[in-house]
Design an enzyme around this catalytic site. Structure first.
Site, PDB file in Angstrom:
ATOM      1  N   ARG A 293      44.298 161.491 111.681  1.00 46.00           N
ATOM      2  CA  ARG A 293      45.240 162.481 111.133  1.00 46.00           C
ATOM      3  C   ARG A 293      44.443 163.393 110.225  1.00 46.00           C
ATOM      4  O   ARG A 293      43.724 162.939 109.343  1.00 46.00           O
ATOM      5  CB  ARG A 293      46.427 161.829 110.421  1.00 46.00           C
ATOM      6  N   HIS A 297      48.381 161.262 104.347  1.00 45.62           N
ATOM      7  CA  HIS A 297      49.402 160.374 104.916  1.00 45.62           C
ATOM      8  C   HIS A 297      50.779 161.016 104.861  1.00 45.62           C
ATOM      9  O   HIS A 297      51.548 160.954 105.816  1.00 45.62           O
ATOM     10  CB  HIS A 297      49.416 159.052 104.138  1.00 45.62           C
ATOM     11  N   TYR A 306      40.452 158.430  99.205  1.00 43.68           N
ATOM     12  CA  TYR A 306      39.946 157.340 100.045  1.00 43.68           C
ATOM     13  C   TYR A 306      39.131 157.770 101.266  1.00 43.68           C
ATOM     14  O   TYR A 306      38.682 156.917 102.013  1.00 43.68           O
ATOM     15  CB  TYR A 306      41.093 156.418 100.484  1.00 43.68           C
TER      16      TYR A 306
HETATM   17  C1  LIG Z   1      56.783 146.937 106.313  1.00 41.03           C
HETATM   18  C2  LIG Z   1      56.255 148.147 105.640  1.00 41.03           C
HETATM   19  N1  LIG Z   1      55.313 148.014 104.685  1.00 41.03           N
HETATM   20  C3  LIG Z   1      54.821 149.103 104.063  1.00 41.03           C
HETATM   21  C4  LIG Z   1      55.259 150.362 104.369  1.00 41.03           C
HETATM   22  C5  LIG Z   1      54.691 151.594 103.655  1.00 41.03           C
HETATM   23  N2  LIG Z   1      53.897 152.367 104.637  1.00 41.03           N
HETATM   24  C6  LIG Z   1      54.415 153.402 105.303  1.00 41.03           C
HETATM   25  S1  LIG Z   1      53.358 154.010 106.454  1.00 41.03           S
HETATM   26  C7  LIG Z   1      52.176 152.881 106.048  1.00 41.03           C
HETATM   27  C8  LIG Z   1      50.871 152.872 106.765  1.00 41.03           C
HETATM   28  C9  LIG Z   1      51.021 152.709 108.234  1.00 41.03           C
HETATM   29  O1  LIG Z   1      49.764 152.779 108.825  1.00 41.03           O
HETATM   30  P1  LIG Z   1      49.592 152.813 110.407  1.00 41.03           P
HETATM   31  O2  LIG Z   1      50.433 151.765 111.018  1.00 41.03           O
HETATM   32  O3  LIG Z   1      48.154 152.776 110.706  1.00 41.03           O
HETATM   33  O4  LIG Z   1      50.214 154.207 110.841  1.00 41.03           O
HETATM   34  P2  LIG Z   1      49.737 155.657 110.392  1.00 41.03           P
HETATM   35  O5  LIG Z   1      50.578 156.009 109.197  1.00 41.03           O
HETATM   36  O6  LIG Z   1      48.293 155.586 110.088  1.00 41.03           O
HETATM   37  O7  LIG Z   1      50.034 156.530 111.547  1.00 41.03           O
HETATM   38  C10 LIG Z   1      52.615 152.051 105.031  1.00 41.03           C
HETATM   39  C11 LIG Z   1      51.823 150.981 104.408  1.00 41.03           C
HETATM   40  C12 LIG Z   1      56.256 150.445 105.345  1.00 41.03           C
HETATM   41  N3  LIG Z   1      56.782 151.623 105.708  1.00 41.03           N
HETATM   42  N4  LIG Z   1      56.726 149.332 105.965  1.00 41.03           N
END
Ligand SMILES: Cc1ncc(C[n+]2csc(CCOP(=O)(O)OP(=O)(O)O)c2C)c(N)n1
Ligand SMILES: Cc1ncc(C[n+]2csc(CCOP(=O)(O)OP(=O)(O)O)c2C)c(N)n1
Ligand SMILES: [Mg+2]
Ligand SMILES: [Mg+2]
Lengths: 377, 326, 377, 326
Positions: A293, A297, A306
């Site tokens: 991306r 975030h 980071y």
């Molecule tokens: C169960 C849960 N824990 C924490 C979060 C907070 N959170 C939202 S997105 C995210 C990261 C997700 O990373 P990834 O699965 O790699 O997807 P990306 O955002 O990189 O596309 C987190 C920790 C959440 N939404 N749900």
């Protein structure tokens, strides 16, 4: 839909795999030593692996390119609107366009089942949602088809397109996919279910339980991981001890396939092959699209905390939109003039979408009480 | 009219529904073999392995997969082997099943039944005795039923299967085989919602559900000989809650005892008290009393400890006497 | 403890693996076609793979054999007591003795950390719990060290031995292991954490999350799966799409080792090697001991509903106690007379344990209120 | 005395404790980078990666691993990024952390802090706004704290870390940066248990916690001008619950309003009502009132919908007026 005659051949499949692995090792290298590697050259090299676009007519390619442009612009606009104070929050997926549009393009809208995750503007546009619909939901308007202003932005849903309503907890949707596919299968339907998530989601118990269930029952599910290397601030080494999400497939005796997620054609062809496999009872499959991306975030995030600007710059050289454009031009499917024209059209379309959505009303307060249960039961 | 135990009533209800509608299927652990309480005995033969699905040992997936199937046109009955093991599925129930309709403004729905045996008094100790209704009856979008009689078990499992929203169907383990009563012939339904006045009286109202309803009836019998006439209300369904019946009984007697097996503090009985305390205050002649399990993990195993934990007819009768004497 | 010089060599390790696979494929065959395969011959063949008992002195072997006998007898007695109405419930692990005693014997009691699951009478006895303690808890007596009558039988706990208190929900304990090992590791201690569970537990999200965490941080955890082929009535094909639990290790890039769980010496030596690996920073590991419970799931279960008597009879020919006895006799570590004597001693010990426990008081009712929180805080 | 915001108070409290005791460590998602609310800002540099541990995205493992570490002598602080994502860890909290002491007759203990941001009014919609206290304050063996002021956030996080039992430490997101108040110098503690009377009054008692405590104080100010004198009690800690303070205030004013942000039905406020209705009945001059969120998924996103959901000073003032006029 890919016709049987157009189905990727074995060697085609091998090429897709090879690309994926290569694209990734570049990415991994760039990330781990933080150094500028020759991004452009490498991204060309990755493209070079794709010798043709079997299964994609020139017109279809141009169409997908346009969707990618729309996806990018819609999301850029979201950030602007958020900064202007017109939206409380934005979470977007710029950089994922090839991974999203390429996978979704291999699915049959309204026939196959799709569970997108929050970054998947590109998936939804490809399946037939409009920029206007997306903006309506982004701005929490009553008319928004996803949630009419009830959910945070980018929690997709559109019943007519079999786009299943999503929530925020990462990973929960992975368990719905085998259930949906189970229903398709026992009714003898040929529909495939594709569920999307990031690499962070592969750490959840749901990921394991979902793949396990699907694999035991050989269900037509494609688990699509958009691996962008980060879960908010955490790099993927904090999520897994294996190098690739695709390696996780081994614990279920199913195929785990990697693809260069910034290569539209490689993604499309790989996905088309997996869809075909699933339609013919050879599911489930795990697809890992390696991508990045190119934005923080979310609007709440500062990604400078980071990851280095060099790393970002390196990935910018592999921008999926630039790569697709180059490919199209190289293959005579697009001219610079046509490109300017389509960008102009997309710009108008997105502007119109924003204007329309801004003018549309928010939901009435008391409507908050509706749809907790079915009426009159 | 035929006599049926609770487990037979549940089994018959499901079986009749499944015979009539191909979309209904069951998934859970050991269900092909009949289930550990034998609720699905004979189902594999009758309906085949595609409609009686043995799942991996993973409760989140049992509910999560059921949700997916519901989204795609099936009518799943998910069995959680013991209510104590439902916790890993909490997220799927709360965040997904209960919110799909709401979050999609009614475009997606999740018609799903989750059946699970709950409650104590069966030497099940800390992890085979839990009451889970306070957690789930708090969730908008979910329905929670807690029948006490075979007739309702059969009538309400049928209503639950037909319900367009997710229903958590709680079956009290100690009632499975301990009571057997007449149930109506034919294809009847018991609606999800209305409470039932099981015993009429003027002096004290007892609100209860599940096993405690039966203990309350026994206690009411006991104090009847002493001149105290109790009204006993079987709540049957905790969400939606039949406020009308609750309030009209509270207003009538002016003295209210709420009995539940769950831990006292934060148990669902507190909600009944809160409704009465706000909406029937002027009719009250005495403090609203609660009798419930003590605030210790539910519930220790050794018979003296389990007995110490469980509310029963004797303890209820003592509470009634206190209230009557007020 | 295995000394460095006694550590199994590479070929030893290979032997252990080979045995496991062989032992298992017999089992799988017996199960799938329900036919009587030449159980005795095959179990001999499996034993034949173990040419020596490096690392185990004859006396130690005899000791472990005695523990196996005690474990068996204690559990047989549990069923009797349950049928007599002196206990509400029994859940036991007859048939698992080699898997339990062999693994536990490679651990250092009170130094290493152990999280057993409900079948693990043999683990607890090997680590130093007594038949009397086990009977006290089985009969819900106040004096029982595990829970003093609060938990159902066989929910082990003994602080002095680092035997961690367990609960009933399958799988939850798997997440505690990396936490315990993390604490050991950051304090620079050499302790290893062993966590036990059945193959059904590998379907849970906790299994995935636990292995993932341990693998990412390279923690000294041995995940010990006693694969008895069934989770209550469900055969393992309903739990997993891979053939072996050990295959699940691939998704974490850690070693998954199979061993014939009815072969005491193979189990011991494999575990000793894994313990050594973990002590030296090469954890975590996943060990799969292929075994069979020769009793119903619990006193509430009727296993005739889901498995044939032929299958059971076949496994009875590979009874771990018989096999160990034969091995000891073949290797001059035991005579028939000594066997009779030790059985007599064990019988007396278990009788005494039962008598003592039956005479011990149950907890007082009001003590139910104690230990919800620390006193006086 | 220094001024501190809530987030600073939490951060300072943890940091001071960690500097003093090596056994304390933090684990959670993105905590090395400072956490999404920046509660652990600077911790990685100060305490290193072994004491500030970025976990995989898997909440059950965050709590489960913390439990293991607590069993083996460490003092973990587990951060759950949003309370809405705690549900997968429910089983570990309820079945494991809260029951270890009890089930082992006190031989094993689980000193563990789980911190998580809760509550709404921050445009967080259905999955970043939830109230989870009713689920957890119901669990024997667990402590649940819900402070409202920076002083308490700092004093109570320290008490929580020192507590020999598991503590769920709930931090209201909307308070993180919206209030900044003076807090004592030095190494003080706020005990877990006692409620605090934040405003004395004779006419009506308001019981509240978290954000609602502040809204209640505003409402009390508002009606003070109209001659209604409210007592406002900050519960601060829901388990253990300070029954004494609750009852003495209820007895003093005779009119009780319980305010909470969670959904009305089955919310923890019902417990407060039930205690008052049973033990202060004779002192009551009016029905016991509750003001809480409506029974819809917590909470929709669009500003008009979120505003409709949230109880606030205006709605509270209206309820006080009703009660005062009774
Ligand atoms: C169960 C849960 N824990 C924490 C979060 C907070 N959170 C939202 S997105 C995210 C990261 C997700 O990373 P990834 O699965 O790699 O997807 P990306 O955002 O990189 O596309 C987190 C920790 C959440 N939404 N749900
Ligand atoms: C979370 C959970 N779900 C269901 C159960 C009921 N249950 C108890 S043991 C068991 C089977 C466990 O099988 P396995 O892990 O293979 O261990 P085994 O009993 O075969 O040794 C089940 C389903 C439980 N205790 N916990
Ligand atoms: Mg990611
Ligand atoms: Mg098993």
């Amino acid at each position: 839909m890919v016709k049987a005659t157009e189905r990727p051949t074995k060697s085609r499949k091998a090429a897709a795999r090879g690309n994926g692995a290569k694209g990734r090792s570049d990415g991994a290298k760039a990330r781990s030593d933080g150094a500028k590697t020759g991004g452009a050259a490498q991204s060309n090299a990755a493209i070079a692996g794709v010798a043709s676009h079997i299964g994609l007519e020139n017109e279809r390619l141009a169409e997908l390119y346009r969707v990618m442009l729309t996806s990018r612009l819609v999301q850029d606009r979201m950030f602007v609107l958020q900064r202007q104070g017109r939206a409380a929050f934005a979470i977007t997926g710029q950089g994922h366009e090839a991974a999203q549009v390429g996978t979704a393009a291999a699915l049959k809208p309204g026939f196959d089942w799709v569970i997108p995750y929050y970054r998947d503007v590109g998936v939804c546009l490809t399946l037939g949602m409009t920029a206007r619909e997306i903006m309506l939901d982004f701005l929490a308007r009553a008319e928004g088809p996803c949630s009419g202003g009830r959910q945070m932005p980018t929690h997709w849903s559109k019943r007519e397109l079999n786009i299943v309503s999503g929530s925020s907890p990462v990973g929960t949707q992975i368990l719905h996919a085998p259930g949906i596919a189970w229903a398709s299968k026992i009714r003898g339907e040929k529909a495939v279910t594709a569920v999307f998530f990031g690499e962070g989601a592969t750490s959840t118990g749901e990921f394991h339980e979902g793949l396990n269930f699907a694999a035991i029952h050989k269900l037509p599910v494609i688990f699509v991981c958009e691996n962008n290397g980060y879960a908010i601030s955490e790099s993927s080494e904090k999520q897994m001890s294996v190098k690739h999400v695709a390696d996780r497939a081994k614990g279920y005796d199913i195929e785990g396939i990697m693809v260069d997620g910034n290569d539209l054609i490689a993604v499309y062809q790989t996905m088309a092959w997996l869809v075909e496999e699933c339609r013919n009872g050879r599911g489930p499959k795990l697809l890992e699209a390696k991508t990045y991306r190119i934005v923080p975030h979310s609007s709440d995030d500062d990604d400078r905390r980071y990851r280095s600007r060099e790393e970002l710059a390196d990935w910018m050289t592999r921008d999926p939109i630039d790569r697709t454009k180059k490919y199209l031009i190289d293959h005579g499917a697009l001219t610079e003039e046509q490109d300017a024209e389509v960008r102009e059209q997309v710009d108008v379309e997105v502007k119109e979408a924003v204007a329309y959505a801004l003018g549309a009303p928010m939901p009435e307060p008391e409507t908050a009480l509706l749809h907790v249960y079915a009426e009159g039961v | 009219m035929a006599e049926r135990s609770v487990i037979e009533a549940v089994r018959d209800g499901m079986s009749e529904m499944m015979a009539a509608d191909e979309r209904i299927f069951i998934l859970g652990e050991d269900v092909q073999q009949g289930g550990v309480f034998r609720a699905t005995e004979g189902f594999l033969d009758k309906f085949g392995p595609q409609r009686v699905v043995d799942t991996p040992l993973a409760e989140a997936s049992i509910v999560g997969v059921a949700i997916g199937a519901a989204l795609n046109g099936l009518l799943p009955i998910a069995e959680i082997q013991f209510a104590d093991f439902i916790h890993p599925a909490m997220d799927q129930i709360l965040s997904e099943a209960s919110r799909l309709r709401y979050r999609s403004v009614g475009t997606w729905t999740c018609p799903l039944v989750i059946r699970t045996p709950w409650g104590g008094g069966i030497h099940g100790a800390l992890y085979h005795s839990q009451s889970i209704e306070s957690i789930y009856a708090h969730i908008p979008g979910l329905k929670v039923v807690t029948p006490a009689f075979p007739e309702d078990y059969k009538g309400m499992i049928k209503s639950a299967i037909e319900d367009p929203d997710p229903v958590l169907f709680l079956e009290h383990k100690k009632l499975y085989r301990s009571i057997k009563t007449e149930i109506p012939e034919g294809d009847y339904r018991t609606p999800i919602g209305p409470a039932a006045v099981r015993r009429e009286g003027d002096d004290v109202t007892i609100f209860a559900y599940g096993l405690m309803l039966h203990e309350s009836l026994k206690a009411a019998e006991e104090v009847a000989g002493e001149g105290t006439n109790c009204e006993v209300v079987d709540l049957r369904c905790l969400r939606p809650l039949d406020k009308e019946t609750i309030l009209s009984s509270a207003k009538k007697t002016g003295k209210v005892l709420v009995v539940y097996e769950d831990n006292l503090t934060g148990g669902f009985g507190a909600e009944i008290v809160a409704i009465v305390a706000q909406e029937a205050f002027e009719y009250l002649d005495a403090p609203i009393m609660r009798l419930a399990g003590p605030d210790i993990p539910t519930m220790p195993y050794a018979p003296p400890l389990e007995h110490f934990y469980m509310p029963d007819a004797a303890k209820i009768a003592a509470a009634i006497r206190e209230l009557a004497a007020y």
